[in-house]
Design an enzyme around this catalytic site. Structure first.
Site, mmCIF file in Angstrom:
data_model
loop_
_atom_site.group_PDB
_atom_site.id
_atom_site.type_symbol
_atom_site.label_atom_id
_atom_site.label_comp_id
_atom_site.label_asym_id
_atom_site.label_seq_id
_atom_site.Cartn_x
_atom_site.Cartn_y
_atom_site.Cartn_z
ATOM 1 N N GLY A 53 0.864 -1.175 0.000
ATOM 2 C CA GLY A 53 0.000 0.000 0.000
ATOM 3 C C GLY A 53 0.895 1.216 0.000
ATOM 4 O O GLY A 53 1.901 1.247 0.716
ATOM 5 N N ASN A 57 3.869 1.604 2.638
ATOM 6 C CA ASN A 57 5.242 1.516 2.132
ATOM 7 C C ASN A 57 6.077 2.672 2.681
ATOM 8 O O ASN A 57 7.213 2.488 3.107
ATOM 9 C CB ASN A 57 5.256 1.571 0.598
ATOM 10 C CG ASN A 57 4.600 0.369 -0.050
ATOM 11 O OD1 ASN A 57 4.385 -0.657 0.590
ATOM 12 N ND2 ASN A 57 4.285 0.490 -1.322
ATOM 13 N N ARG A 187 -3.859 6.601 -10.291
ATOM 14 C CA ARG A 187 -4.157 5.253 -10.754
ATOM 15 C C ARG A 187 -5.330 5.322 -11.739
ATOM 16 O O ARG A 187 -6.478 5.540 -11.349
ATOM 17 C CB ARG A 187 -4.505 4.327 -9.576
ATOM 18 C CG ARG A 187 -3.378 4.128 -8.580
ATOM 19 C CD ARG A 187 -2.233 3.343 -9.189
ATOM 20 N NE ARG A 187 -1.193 3.047 -8.198
ATOM 21 C CZ ARG A 187 -0.143 3.809 -7.969
ATOM 22 N NH1 ARG A 187 0.013 4.944 -8.660
ATOM 23 N NH2 ARG A 187 0.764 3.471 -7.065
ATOM 24 N N ALA A 274 9.111 2.052 -5.953
ATOM 25 C CA ALA A 274 10.246 2.978 -5.995
ATOM 26 C C ALA A 274 9.838 4.390 -5.589
ATOM 27 O O ALA A 274 10.562 5.078 -4.859
ATOM 28 C CB ALA A 274 10.853 2.993 -7.393
ATOM 29 N N ASP A 276 7.349 5.337 -3.626
ATOM 30 C CA ASP A 276 7.082 5.392 -2.190
ATOM 31 C C ASP A 276 8.389 5.398 -1.401
ATOM 32 O O ASP A 276 8.511 6.081 -0.377
ATOM 33 C CB ASP A 276 6.230 4.199 -1.759
ATOM 34 C CG ASP A 276 4.900 4.145 -2.480
ATOM 35 O OD1 ASP A 276 4.356 5.207 -2.809
ATOM 36 O OD2 ASP A 276 4.404 3.025 -2.723
#
Length: 333
Positions: A53, A57, A187, A274, A276
């Site tokens: 998540g 993260n 997203r 990456a 996060d």
């Protein structure tokens, strides 16, 4: 409400600590089944079970770097929900505000390396625990005692109640002079670019620190050079705008000054997580009161660790490992 960008200091508010945590995050975290071989899922194919998540993260990354972090969210009353909660607790995350929902299941991701360099992820989240987050789940006192609140655009896309929860948290932080960090994390499967842009613009205007990719930023301020896009985001209110540029590193305007940092050259194993990791590194350096260049550098170092290991968060470094990327030798002796 007063303009928080005019009244707040550039450093995190440490009022209330050590009674409060340094960073509060909130959002959706799902269980993960990830194929461990290349190709489509097939019967009997090997896989590993984990979770991921965006906000957790970041929380794990911060915890490994020595900062206290709390996560607010919902999980199902099922084995996967227990797996997530127990693993976060083991990583040092405060999960005391996590609500366990007995009516719906924990969300699930299926991840496969469809080819050697193409990852395909399938999400099972609609109507499940993470999307049921509401303003009532937000502990405003916890946020107001923290040094920083971190949110992402994913949560606002999950449901109307989750979007309202994000704004409740942001308003609580602003009212107490707590820094607000916002990562676009667009997203396309969750909402249209037009819907997202309106929400992102609202959150950018309320944030102190903004992270975005170049294409994400253009959704709000239009196409332009890196410099033009960053300047346009700064004009909306935040004092720190950082563009994550993948292999080209990072470009930022921080307190009116420009800063850049190149990406580190490492072997790419898994690109997921990456961004996060970069956010965790940057926020860690901010909490350590380091300068702009050091913040970007730590963000890139954490991103390099993340892409070098399979998994959303498993490769995130501990503070003692940060200097690992400084050496030229492959083997540390």
């Amino acid at each position: 409400m007063t303009d928080a960008h005019e009244t707040r200091d550039a450093q995190p508010n440490r009022a209330g600590q050590p009674h409060g945590v340094e960073v509060v995050t909130l959002g959706e975290t799902m269980a993960l089944v990830a194929a461990t071989t290349t190709g489509a899922f097939t019967v009997g194919a090997p896989a590993r079970i984990s979770f991921g998540g965006a906000e957790t993260n970041v929380a794990i990354g911060l915890s490994r770097l020595g900062h206290s972090a709390a996560w607010i969210g919902r999980l199902g009353a099922d084995p996967l929900g227990s797996l997530v909660k127990d693993a976060l607790r083991a990583e040092g995350i405060d999960v005391s505000r996590v609500r366990v929902d007995s009516d719906v299941a924990t969300g699930l991701m299926l991840r496969e390396h469809r080819t050697a360099d193409r990852v395909r992820v399938s999400y099972y989240r609609r109507g499940l625990a993470g999307s049921r987050l509401t303003p009532a789940d937000i502990d405003t006192e916890l946020i107001q005692r923290a040094g920083l609140l971190h949110v992402s655009g994913i949560t606002s896309a999950l449901s109307e109640s989750a979007r309202a929860a994000v704004h409740t948290a942001v308003e609580a932080a602003r009212s107490a002079g707590v820094l607000v960090s916002f990562d676009f994390n667009y997203r396309a499967a969750l909402w249209s670019a037009r819907e997202a842009a309106a929400e992102f613009e609202s959150l950018v205007a309320q944030a102190d620190i903004v992270f975005a990719g170049e294409e994400e930023a253009a959704m709000v301020v239009g196409e332009g050079s890196v410099e033009e896009v960053t300047k346009a985001l700064v004009a909306l209110g935040p004092t720190q705008v950082i563009l994550k540029r993948g292999g080209e590193g990072a470009y930022a305007v921080i307190d009116g000054e420009t800063a850049t940092s190149p990406a580190l050259k490492v072997s790419l194993i898994d690109p997921v997580g990456a961004g996060d990791a970069f956010v965790a590194g940057y926020l860690s350096a901010l909490l350590d009161e380091l300068g702009p260049a050091e913040r970007l550098r730590r963000g890139n170092v954490c991103g390099a660790f993340a892409v070098s290991v399979s998994g959303d968060w498993e490769g995130l470094p501990r503070r003692s490992e940060l200097a690992t990327m400084d050496g030229t030798e492959n083997v540390a002796r």
